[in-house]
Design a protein around this motif. Structure first.
Motif, PDB file in Angstrom:
ATOM      1  N   ALA A  90       0.471  -1.180   0.312  1.00 48.18           N
ATOM      2  CA  ALA A  90      -0.007   0.295  -0.055  1.00 48.18           C
ATOM      3  C   ALA A  90       1.101   1.189   0.140  1.00 48.18           C
ATOM      4  CB  ALA A  90      -0.703   0.206   1.083  1.00 48.18           C
ATOM      5  N   GLY A  91       0.317   2.154  -0.335  1.00 49.61           N
ATOM      6  CA  GLY A  91       0.962   3.863  -0.407  1.00 49.61           C
ATOM      7  C   GLY A  91       1.949   3.372  -2.027  1.00 49.61           C
ATOM      8  N   ASP A  92       2.715   2.179  -1.799  1.00 44.45           N
ATOM      9  CA  ASP A  92       3.813   2.459  -3.031  1.00 44.45           C
ATOM     10  C   ASP A  92       2.360   2.665  -4.687  1.00 44.45           C
ATOM     11  OD1 ASP A  92       6.083   2.545  -4.313  1.00 44.45           O
ATOM     12  OD2 ASP A  92       6.253   0.867  -4.701  1.00 44.45           O
ATOM     13  N   GLU A  93       2.476   3.106  -5.723  1.00 48.83           N
ATOM     14  CA  GLU A  93       1.264   3.828  -6.416  1.00 48.83           C
ATOM     15  C   GLU A  93       0.894   2.584  -7.478  1.00 48.83           C
ATOM     16  OE1 GLU A  93       3.502   8.088  -8.548  1.00 48.83           O
ATOM     17  OE2 GLU A  93       4.805   5.688  -7.711  1.00 48.83           O
ATOM     18  N   PRO A  94       1.418   1.491  -7.313  1.00 49.56           N
ATOM     19  CA  PRO A  94       0.528   0.219  -8.121  1.00 49.56           C
ATOM     20  C   PRO A  94      -0.280  -0.195  -6.492  1.00 49.56           C
ATOM     21  CG  PRO A  94       2.771   0.376  -8.428  1.00 49.56           C
ATOM     22  CD  PRO A  94       2.355   1.524  -7.885  1.00 49.56           C
ATOM     23  N   PRO A 124      -5.284  12.093  -4.694  1.00 45.68           N
ATOM     24  CA  PRO A 124      -4.036  13.560  -5.044  1.00 45.68           C
ATOM     25  C   PRO A 124      -2.692  12.959  -3.680  1.00 45.68           C
ATOM     26  CG  PRO A 124      -5.385  14.123  -3.157  1.00 45.68           C
ATOM     27  CD  PRO A 124      -6.399  13.077  -4.042  1.00 45.68           C
ATOM     28  N   PHE A 125      -2.914  11.640  -3.217  1.00 46.59           N
ATOM     29  CA  PHE A 125      -1.449  11.343  -2.614  1.00 46.59           C
ATOM     30  C   PHE A 125      -1.001   9.802  -2.705  1.00 46.59           C
ATOM     31  CE2 PHE A 125      -5.087  11.053   0.099  1.00 46.59           C
ATOM     32  CZ  PHE A 125      -4.991  10.294   1.208  1.00 46.59           C
ATOM     33  N   HIS A 126      -0.056  10.093  -1.943  1.00 46.74           N
ATOM     34  CA  HIS A 126       0.197   8.097  -1.984  1.00 46.74           C
ATOM     35  C   HIS A 126       1.452   8.688  -1.092  1.00 46.74           C
ATOM     36  CE1 HIS A 126       4.091   7.944  -5.161  1.00 46.74           C
ATOM     37  NE2 HIS A 126       3.520   8.905  -5.381  1.00 46.74           N
ATOM     38  N   LEU A 127       0.936   7.828  -0.242  1.00 48.17           N
ATOM     39  CA  LEU A 127       2.009   8.088   1.252  1.00 48.17           C
ATOM     40  C   LEU A 127       3.407   7.163   1.359  1.00 48.17           C
ATOM     41  CD1 LEU A 127      -0.327   9.013   4.013  1.00 48.17           C
ATOM     42  CD2 LEU A 127       1.192  10.654   2.444  1.00 48.17           C
ATOM     43  N   CYS A 128       3.414   6.313   0.238  1.00 47.56           N
ATOM     44  CA  CYS A 128       4.826   5.426  -0.213  1.00 47.56           C
ATOM     45  C   CYS A 128       5.116   4.229   1.185  1.00 47.56           C
ATOM     46  CB  CYS A 128       6.503   6.069  -0.095  1.00 47.56           C
ATOM     47  SG  CYS A 128       6.007   7.766  -1.450  1.00 47.56           S
ATOM     48  N   SER A 129       6.443   4.357   1.609  1.00 47.05           N
ATOM     49  CA  SER A 129       6.509   3.637   2.749  1.00 47.05           C
ATOM     50  C   SER A 129       5.941   3.968   3.830  1.00 47.05           C
ATOM     51  CB  SER A 129       7.891   3.555   2.994  1.00 47.05           C
ATOM     52  OG  SER A 129       8.529   4.563   3.161  1.00 47.05           O
ATOM     53  N   LEU A 130       5.331   5.190   4.705  1.00 45.24           N
ATOM     54  CA  LEU A 130       4.588   4.969   5.217  1.00 45.24           C
ATOM     55  C   LEU A 130       3.184   4.916   5.524  1.00 45.24           C
ATOM     56  CD1 LEU A 130       4.268   9.387   6.382  1.00 45.24           C
ATOM     57  CD2 LEU A 130       6.353   7.483   6.807  1.00 45.24           C
ATOM     58  N   GLU A 131       2.238   3.671   4.157  1.00 46.22           N
ATOM     59  CA  GLU A 131       1.337   3.007   4.145  1.00 46.22           C
ATOM     60  C   GLU A 131       1.762   1.573   4.375  1.00 46.22           C
ATOM     61  OE1 GLU A 131      -1.821   4.487   1.242  1.00 46.22           O
ATOM     62  OE2 GLU A 131      -0.584   5.760   0.707  1.00 46.22           O
ATOM     63  N   THR A 132       3.354   1.038   3.986  1.00 45.63           N
ATOM     64  CA  THR A 132       3.209  -0.391   4.243  1.00 45.63           C
ATOM     65  C   THR A 132       2.881  -0.921   5.123  1.00 45.63           C
ATOM     66  OG1 THR A 132       5.516   0.592   2.800  1.00 45.63           O
ATOM     67  CG2 THR A 132       5.492  -1.578   4.178  1.00 45.63           C
ATOM     68  N   PRO A 133       2.654  -0.782   6.487  1.00 44.62           N
ATOM     69  CA  PRO A 133       2.389  -1.350   7.346  1.00 44.62           C
ATOM     70  C   PRO A 133       0.945  -1.457   7.173  1.00 44.62           C
ATOM     71  CG  PRO A 133       3.360   0.926   8.531  1.00 44.62           C
ATOM     72  CD  PRO A 133       3.532   0.785   6.562  1.00 44.62           C
ATOM     73  N   LEU A 134       0.690  -0.925   6.643  1.00 38.85           N
ATOM     74  CA  LEU A 134      -1.385  -1.279   6.821  1.00 38.85           C
ATOM     75  C   LEU A 134      -1.411  -2.957   5.434  1.00 38.85           C
ATOM     76  CD1 LEU A 134      -2.866   2.063   5.544  1.00 38.85           C
ATOM     77  CD2 LEU A 134      -3.012   1.102   7.747  1.00 38.85           C
ATOM     78  N   SER A 135      -0.600  -3.080   4.518  1.00 41.29           N
ATOM     79  CA  SER A 135       0.207  -4.669   3.892  1.00 41.29           C
ATOM     80  C   SER A 135       0.104  -4.920   4.912  1.00 41.29           C
ATOM     81  CB  SER A 135       1.037  -4.103   2.655  1.00 41.29           C
ATOM     82  OG  SER A 135       0.189  -3.136   2.007  1.00 41.29           O
ATOM     83  N   PRO A 144       1.440  14.273  -7.475  1.00 35.58           N
ATOM     84  CA  PRO A 144       1.688  12.666  -6.621  1.00 35.58           C
ATOM     85  C   PRO A 144       0.766  12.336  -6.624  1.00 35.58           C
ATOM     86  CG  PRO A 144       2.010  14.024  -4.758  1.00 35.58           C
ATOM     87  CD  PRO A 144       1.110  15.364  -5.653  1.00 35.58           C
ATOM     88  N   GLY A 145      -0.624  12.707  -7.830  1.00 36.32           N
ATOM     89  CA  GLY A 145      -1.807  11.423  -7.493  1.00 36.32           C
ATOM     90  C   GLY A 145      -1.842  10.346  -8.463  1.00 36.32           C
ATOM     91  N   VAL A 146      -3.029   9.380  -7.760  1.00 35.37           N
ATOM     92  CA  VAL A 146      -3.301   7.754  -8.454  1.00 35.37           C
ATOM     93  C   VAL A 146      -4.714   8.022  -9.283  1.00 35.37           C
ATOM     94  CG1 VAL A 146      -1.228   6.884  -7.655  1.00 35.37           C
ATOM     95  CG2 VAL A 146      -3.493   6.965  -7.063  1.00 35.37           C
ATOM     96  N   PHE A 147      -5.184   7.611 -10.396  1.00 34.05           N
ATOM     97  CA  PHE A 147      -6.391   7.976 -10.804  1.00 34.05           C
ATOM     98  C   PHE A 147      -7.066   6.570 -11.458  1.00 34.05           C
ATOM     99  CE2 PHE A 147      -4.016   9.286 -14.805  1.00 34.05           C
ATOM    100  CZ  PHE A 147      -4.221   8.237 -15.137  1.00 34.05           C
ATOM    101  N   ALA A 148      -8.438   6.787 -11.641  1.00 37.02           N
ATOM    102  CA  ALA A 148      -8.996   5.444 -12.190  1.00 37.02           C
ATOM    103  C   ALA A 148      -9.984   5.975 -12.916  1.00 37.02           C
ATOM    104  CB  ALA A 148      -9.635   4.101 -11.267  1.00 37.02           C
ATOM    105  N   ILE A 149     -10.240   5.495 -14.785  1.00 37.81           N
ATOM    106  CA  ILE A 149     -11.289   6.029 -15.202  1.00 37.81           C
ATOM    107  C   ILE A 149     -11.998   4.911 -15.466  1.00 37.81           C
ATOM    108  CG2 ILE A 149     -11.871   7.208 -18.041  1.00 37.81           C
ATOM    109  CD1 ILE A 149      -9.379   8.945 -16.093  1.00 37.81           C
ATOM    110  N   VAL A 150     -13.318   4.753 -15.235  1.00 39.08           N
ATOM    111  CA  VAL A 150     -14.191   4.341 -15.082  1.00 39.08           C
ATOM    112  C   VAL A 150     -15.507   4.524 -16.201  1.00 39.08           C
ATOM    113  CG1 VAL A 150     -12.746   3.745 -12.601  1.00 39.08           C
ATOM    114  CG2 VAL A 150     -14.955   4.866 -13.095  1.00 39.08           C
ATOM    115  N   SER A 151     -16.576   3.747 -16.106  1.00 40.04           N
ATOM    116  CA  SER A 151     -17.294   4.144 -16.717  1.00 40.04           C
ATOM    117  C   SER A 151     -18.461   2.868 -16.232  1.00 40.04           C
ATOM    118  CB  SER A 151     -17.237   3.624 -18.140  1.00 40.04           C
ATOM    119  OG  SER A 151     -17.017   2.580 -18.906  1.00 40.04           O
TER     120      SER A 151
END
Length: 429
Positions: A159-163, A313-324, A280-287
């Motif tokens: 989690a937090g890494d863009e993928p 509009p953000f991803h917290l990189c390694s700070l979110e890794t503990p969630l994974s 530094p955001g990520v996005f999904a285009i949906v229909s």
């Protein structure tokens, strides 16, 4: 991740925290370790780094005094120290995989060879593995996932890494019955394929980053690696080699990522992409195919369709890794993992003209960069996966700048562990 906070609080109250091992205490690893130390129900009890000072600094910044730390390269001593309630530092990543009481290990190295050894060791010791090492994942992740499944442990990206961040949107949209037409990320740096560790050294020093890491951002390789991880975990493909990479803002995403016949840039839907202008955001285009749902999306000010943008509009990189780590340890769930046969590959392209007999180097180095391509195309080309490249490899003939390297153009390092695992993966897929 709904309710994960309550599960961690329960672990804290019961005195049964998730015990974590971390390999790599560089820029990403240190932030993650400090985050873990402040979370309920989780403790980073052992760290491995080839520079012990990095690990000591990480623990000290987390408020852990030197008297609480044991430094050892002996497994039995590490186990004794952990039983005494101490935190352990070791130079030997194998100890982290083998030590008693740790349920989940995090690879924060970013080095394919190191990641390959660590993942296999961790899985063989029946521990979960969280890969904050996308370079390894896009090279041999499908094989590592199979190994983990056989041992009934979790193999996952972070989690937090863009993928991982964009995979949350993919799961969210698919669960609601939307079609996911594009998954993508913002590009933080203008891509310069000729960037080298030397040319970015001054900026890297200001950002406290390793020059080769910043170089992999600047030359576009990191983005190609991340899009490949997105593809391999969702089944989405790349529309063209290297992706389109348009420039637009958030408001323009839905119109930009239409098919060409609809006024956009895409040849087809169901693809991964990157964009200049939304980092530094990520996005999904949906229909959605239901007119009533489209009416509701318009009412909710999501646009006029047929495409709608979900944007974080953000991803917290390694700070979110503990969630994974928590998801893997408590719920036995992956944040993001390959779904089987690879969907995309990271090709190896020459960063400059190379002479016959010249050695290659590494990701974020002086000789090569990466480009995303669909897996079946890469396989038909006999293309060399970027994750296999190391300093022990040489080109057999002159190579032009921008040319795609194939297996038969290089002297392979067959002693490389990641190469041996890739051969096994290729025999399956």
């Amino acid at each position: 991740m709904f309710g994960l906070n309550y599960k961690l609080l329960k672990r804290e109250d019961e005195g049964k925290p998730v015990r974590v091992g971390v390999v790599g205490a560089g820029n990403q690893g240190r932030g993650m370790i400090n985050q873990m130390a402040e979370m309920p129900g989780m403790t980073p009890c052992i760290i491995s780094d080839i520079r012990v000072d990095n690990a000591v600094e990480a623990y000290e910044k987390a408020g852990i005094g030197k008297e609480q730390i044991a430094i050892t390269n002996v497994l039995a001593d590490a186990n004794d120290a952990l039983r005494q309630g101490k935190y352990v530092i070791t130079e030997d990543a194998g100890i982290v995989a083998a030590v008693d009481g740790v349920s989940t290990v995090v690879d924060a190295t970013g080095v394919p060879e190191v990641g390959a050894h660590l993942a296999v060791d961790t899985i063989e010791h029946e521990k979960n593995i969280v890969m904050l090492n996308v370079e390894t994942d896009v090279t041999i992740g499908s094989y590592l996932k199979l190994l983990a499944d056989k041992k009934n442990v979790v193999y996952t990206g972070s989690a937090g890494d863009e993928p991982g961040a964009v995979k949350e949107y993919f799961d969210f949209a698919k669960a609601m019955g939307f079609e996911v037409r594009v998954l993508g990320k913002g590009q933080n740096h203008a891509i310069n394929r000729a960037a080298t560790p030397e040319s970015v050294a001054e900026e890297a020093a200001k950002l406290a980053l390793a020059p080769k890491m910043l170089c992999s951002f600047k030359d576009g390789t990191k983005t190609m690696v991340e899009m490949t991880a997105m593809a391999n975990s969702t089944g989405l493909r790349c529309d063209i080699r290297g992706a389109h990479g348009p420039s637009t803002d958030v408001a323009g995403l839905a119109k930009t990522f239409l098919r060409k016949e609809e006024g956009g840039i895409l040849n087809s839907y169901g693809v991964v992409e990157y964009v200049n202008g939304v980092a530094p955001g990520v996005f999904a285009i949906v229909s959605h195919k239901n007119p009533a749902v489209n009416d509701e999306m318009r009412y909710l000010r999501m646009g006029d369709g047929p495409n709608y943008t979900l944007f974080r509009p953000f991803h917290l990189c390694s700070l979110e890794t503990p969630l994974s780590v928590a998801m893997a340890s408590i719920d036995h769930m992956a944040t993001i993992a390959p779904i089987g046969c690879p969907v995309c590959e990271v090709l190896t392209a020459a960063k400059r003209d190379l002479k016959a007999g010249e050695a290659l180097d590494y990701i974020g180095g002086f000789t090569v960069y990466g480009l995303i391509e669909n897996y079946e195309t890469a396989k038909a080309m006999n293309a060399l996966p970027l994750g296999l490249v190391n300093r022990n490899m040489k080109v057999k003939r002159d190579v032009r700048k921008g040319e795609i390297l194939t297996y038969d153009m290089v002297e392979l390092d067959e002693s490389s562990f990641v190469y041996q695992l890739r051969k096994k993966q290729d025999s399956i897929y």
